[in-house]
Design a protein around this motif. Structure first.
Motif, short mmCIF file in Angstrom:
data_model
loop_
_atom_site.label_atom_id
_atom_site.label_comp_id
_atom_site.label_asym_id
_atom_site.label_seq_id
_atom_site.Cartn_x
_atom_site.Cartn_y
_atom_site.Cartn_z
N TYR A 1 0.81 -1.23 0.00
CA TYR A 1 0.00 0.00 0.00
C TYR A 1 0.84 1.28 0.00
CZ TYR A 1 -3.87 -3.17 1.01
OH TYR A 1 -4.79 -4.17 0.93
N LEU A 2 1.82 1.34 0.89
CA LEU A 2 2.56 2.61 1.03
C LEU A 2 3.22 3.01 -0.29
CD1 LEU A 2 3.42 4.84 2.94
CD2 LEU A 2 5.37 3.45 3.64
N SER A 3 3.82 2.03 -0.97
CA SER A 3 4.55 2.36 -2.19
C SER A 3 3.61 2.90 -3.28
CB SER A 3 5.32 1.15 -2.69
OG SER A 3 4.44 0.08 -2.79
N ARG A 4 2.33 2.60 -3.18
CA ARG A 4 1.39 3.14 -4.18
C ARG A 4 0.80 4.48 -3.72
NH1 ARG A 4 -2.74 -1.40 -4.48
NH2 ARG A 4 -3.63 -0.32 -6.26
N LEU A 5 0.81 4.71 -2.41
CA LEU A 5 0.24 5.95 -1.87
C LEU A 5 1.20 7.13 -2.02
CD1 LEU A 5 -1.22 4.38 1.37
CD2 LEU A 5 -2.58 5.76 -0.22
N THR A 6 2.48 6.86 -1.94
CA THR A 6 3.46 7.96 -1.91
C THR A 6 3.50 8.72 -3.24
OG1 THR A 6 5.12 6.31 -2.46
CG2 THR A 6 5.01 7.01 -0.15
N GLY A 7 3.30 8.02 -4.35
CA GLY A 7 3.37 8.69 -5.65
C GLY A 7 1.99 9.09 -6.17
N GLY A 8 0.94 8.80 -5.40
CA GLY A 8 -0.40 9.20 -5.82
C GLY A 8 -1.08 8.21 -6.75
N GLU A 9 -0.47 7.01 -6.91
CA GLU A 9 -1.14 5.99 -7.74
C GLU A 9 -2.52 5.70 -7.14
OE1 GLU A 9 -0.74 1.31 -8.58
OE2 GLU A 9 1.14 2.33 -8.13
N ILE A 10 -2.54 5.60 -5.80
CA ILE A 10 -3.82 5.60 -5.08
C ILE A 10 -3.73 6.66 -3.98
CG2 ILE A 10 -4.59 3.21 -5.47
CD1 ILE A 10 -3.37 2.49 -2.73
N ILE A 11 -4.91 7.11 -3.53
CA ILE A 11 -4.97 8.11 -2.45
C ILE A 11 -5.55 7.39 -1.22
CG2 ILE A 11 -6.09 10.30 -1.74
CD1 ILE A 11 -4.03 10.74 -3.86
N GLY A 12 -5.18 7.86 -0.06
CA GLY A 12 -5.66 7.22 1.15
C GLY A 12 -6.71 8.05 1.88
N ALA A 13 -7.48 7.35 2.73
CA ALA A 13 -8.44 8.03 3.61
C ALA A 13 -8.24 7.48 5.02
CB ALA A 13 -9.86 7.79 3.13
N PHE A 14 -8.58 8.31 6.00
CA PHE A 14 -8.42 7.96 7.40
C PHE A 14 -9.80 8.02 8.04
CE2 PHE A 14 -7.65 9.31 11.83
CZ PHE A 14 -6.70 8.38 12.23
N CYS A 15 -10.30 6.89 8.52
CA CYS A 15 -11.71 6.81 8.90
C CYS A 15 -11.87 6.53 10.39
CB CYS A 15 -12.39 5.71 8.10
SG CYS A 15 -12.02 5.78 6.34
N LEU A 16 -11.99 7.60 11.14
CA LEU A 16 -12.21 7.49 12.58
C LEU A 16 -13.63 7.95 12.94
CD1 LEU A 16 -11.12 7.10 15.52
CD2 LEU A 16 -10.33 9.47 15.44
N SER A 17 -14.05 9.11 12.41
CA SER A 17 -15.33 9.71 12.84
C SER A 17 -16.53 8.90 12.37
CB SER A 17 -15.44 11.13 12.29
OG SER A 17 -14.34 11.89 12.70
N GLU A 18 -17.56 8.94 13.20
CA GLU A 18 -18.82 8.24 12.92
C GLU A 18 -19.97 9.19 13.23
OE1 GLU A 18 -18.92 4.71 15.28
OE2 GLU A 18 -17.29 3.78 14.16
N PRO A 19 -21.19 8.82 12.81
CA PRO A 19 -22.33 9.68 13.12
C PRO A 19 -22.44 9.99 14.62
CG PRO A 19 -22.98 7.99 11.56
CD PRO A 19 -21.57 7.69 11.93
N GLU A 20 -22.10 9.02 15.47
CA GLU A 20 -22.22 9.23 16.93
C GLU A 20 -20.87 9.25 17.63
OE1 GLU A 20 -25.19 9.88 18.11
OE2 GLU A 20 -26.20 9.40 16.22
N ALA A 21 -19.81 9.35 16.89
CA ALA A 21 -18.48 9.38 17.53
C ALA A 21 -17.56 10.34 16.77
CB ALA A 21 -17.87 7.97 17.55
N GLY A 22 -17.57 11.60 17.20
CA GLY A 22 -16.69 12.60 16.59
C GLY A 22 -15.58 12.93 17.58
N SER A 23 -15.83 13.96 18.41
CA SER A 23 -14.86 14.28 19.46
C SER A 23 -14.71 13.10 20.41
CB SER A 23 -15.35 15.49 20.27
OG SER A 23 -15.55 16.58 19.42
N ASP A 24 -15.83 12.47 20.70
CA ASP A 24 -15.84 11.33 21.63
C ASP A 24 -15.44 10.07 20.84
OD1 ASP A 24 -16.30 9.60 23.67
OD2 ASP A 24 -18.49 9.84 23.71
#
Ligand code: CAA
Ligand code: FAD
Length: 383
Positions: free
Chosen positions: A115-138
């Motif tokens: 994954y990393l080797s494809r993300l660094t050059g933009g072949e694929i882009i990444g997303a970071f998924c923590l927040s939820e409808p009921e879990a933002g700050s919390d």
């Protein structure tokens, strides 16, 4: 300018990175920035160019196609990109400081190669998924579940507000595996777009950073192989928090760029616009706005550089990153509002850019931990 003063003596390499980012932003991002904001689109070709120029994997190791640069270089580049286009800056920030960094720091060799080797050059882009409808700050209240079935997990739930939600090829998804262990039961999984059961919600119609795509992501019995878990079982929440510490430096630099971009435009305008027989700069009320803007921007820059230097030195920087993010985002909101004021009626229309910057600034007080949450992080660090 950031290259002056006794506190930070930038290396030739750091200055070269900053200059390359400045040239890139002026040449490729400035044309079309107003249109991209209106149409809520970000050209694939532009993204590709950002990847070719090395802006998508700046701190990742060259072994995986990254630039091998330090955090200071990264924030210098981020400021220059955000000065012109805050949407490009957030795409860059998520890919660099959340996704690439998270995988490089905690991932296995196989995950990095895949994954990393494809993300660094933009072949694929990444997303970071923590927040939820009921879990933002919390954020510990995760409802998304990753049930353990031996050689794989079954992922179920919804993530909200995901930057690069539609454009991403791979997502770091935070999910609860052992509810009884609370946040110590949470995992972080690498989930590929297109896997059965993975769907993308509609694009959010936002106030600012409109060219960056934000979506909900839905998971319904998505089968995720065990080898796609990053780190030990139950390490996911720690990974998210630790990754966000660095992310907050990136967003602080984005806020700094928005503020300094608006300041430069306001200063230029004040020196040209005439009222009551002199330039508006010659009216002290306007002059003092500009002096206050310059001071707050410089203070934000110093806080950001301090956090970046501490990170590069391998020292604790949690409090400093929170301070930098809090101060820089409040500065961005204040400076952009005053920049519109200095432009008068012209500031209220799109051609002069500052109205967009004011809308873009607002999000920096909300994502990667709201201003209230940064205060909480700082306060906890004090005791
Ligand atoms: N660094 C490292 N570890 C941290 C940490 C930090 N900054 N903050 C918390 N932790 C750890 C704690 O040490 C604790 O671990 P242990 O139990 O093992 O000691 C664990 O995380 C839980 O912490 P708390 O007990 O303090 O939990 P809490 O529920 O009281 O509060 C919080 C935690 C600080 C409020 C946290 O939930 C938080 O940061 N919330 C904001 C979430 C956020 O920033 N979301 C951003 C989403 S990504 C994004 O927004 C991207 C984008 O827009 C572009
Ligand atoms: P809430 O947590 O419900 O907060 C509402 C208000 O209450 C805020 O003012 C907050 O500061 C305040 N509040 C909450 N708790 C406390 C407390 N303990 N003390 C004092 N005040 C408190 N998330 C991702 O995971 N990945 C992404 O890529 C991503 N990108 C985003 C892009 C955009 C454009 C937006 C809008 C959001 C994005 N987010 C992303 C989500 C973002 O991180 C959250 O919106 C943010 O963390 C706040 O959570 P919330 O919206 O649920 O607000």
């Amino acid at each position: 300018q950031a290259n002056q003063g006794p506190v930070f003596d930038f290396s030739d390499e750091q200055l070269a990175v900053r200059d390359a980012a400045r040239d890139f932003a002026r040449t490729y991002l400035l044309p079309g920035v107003i249109e991209r904001d209106e149409t809520q689109t970000f050209d694939r070709e532009l993204l590709k160019k950002m990847g070719e120029m090395g802006f998508l994997g700046m701190m990742a190791s060259p072994e995986f196609g990254g630039g091998g640069l330090d955090t200071v270089s990264y924030v210098l580049a981020m400021e220059e990109i955000a000065k012109i286009d805050a949407s490009a800056a957030v795409i860059m920030s998520v890919n660099n400081s959340l996704v690439c960094w998270g995988i490089e720091k905690y991932g296995s060799q196989a995950q990095k190669e895949k994954y990393l080797s494809r993300l660094t050059g933009g072949e694929i882009i990444g997303a970071f998924c923590l927040s939820e409808p009921e879990a933002g700050s919390d954020a510990t209240s995760q409802q998304t579940t990753a049930k353990d079935f031996g050689d794989h997990y079954l992922l179920n739930g919804t993530k909200n507000w995901i930057t690069n939600g539609n454009t991403s090829g791979v997502c770091l998804v935070i999910a609860q595996t052992h509810e009884e262990k609370k946040h110590h039961g949470i995992n972080c999984l690498l989930v590929e777009k297109g896997w059965p059961g993975f769907s993308v919600g509609r694009k959010e119609n936002k106030m600012g950073i409109r060219a960056s795509d934000t979506h909900s992501l839905m998971f319904s019995d998505v089968k995720v192989p065990k080898e796609n878990r990053i780190g030990e079982d139950g390490f996911g929440f720690k990974l998210a928090m630790s990754t966000l510490n660095g992310g907050r430096i990136g967003i602080a630099a984005q806020a700094l760029g928005i503020a300094s971009g608006a300041f430069e435009r306001a200063l230029d305008y004040a020196r040209q616009r005439k009222a009551f027989g002199k330039t508006i700069f010659e009216h002290q009320a306007i002059q003092f706005k500009l002096s206050e803007m310059a001071m707050r921007i410089e203070a934000a820059r110093l806080l950001i550089l301090k956090a970046a230097v501490l990170k590069d030195q391998g020292k604790d920087f949690v409090k400093e990153a929170a301070m930098a993010k809090l101060f820089a985002s409040e500065t961005a909101m204040w400076v952009t509002t005053e920049a519109v004021q200095i432009h008068g009626g012209y500031g209220y229309v799109k051609e002069y850019h500052v109205e967009r910057m004011m809308r873009d600034a607002k999000i920096t007080q909300i994502y990667e931990g709201t201003s209230e949450i940064q205060n909480l992080v700082i306060a906890r660090a004090l005791i």
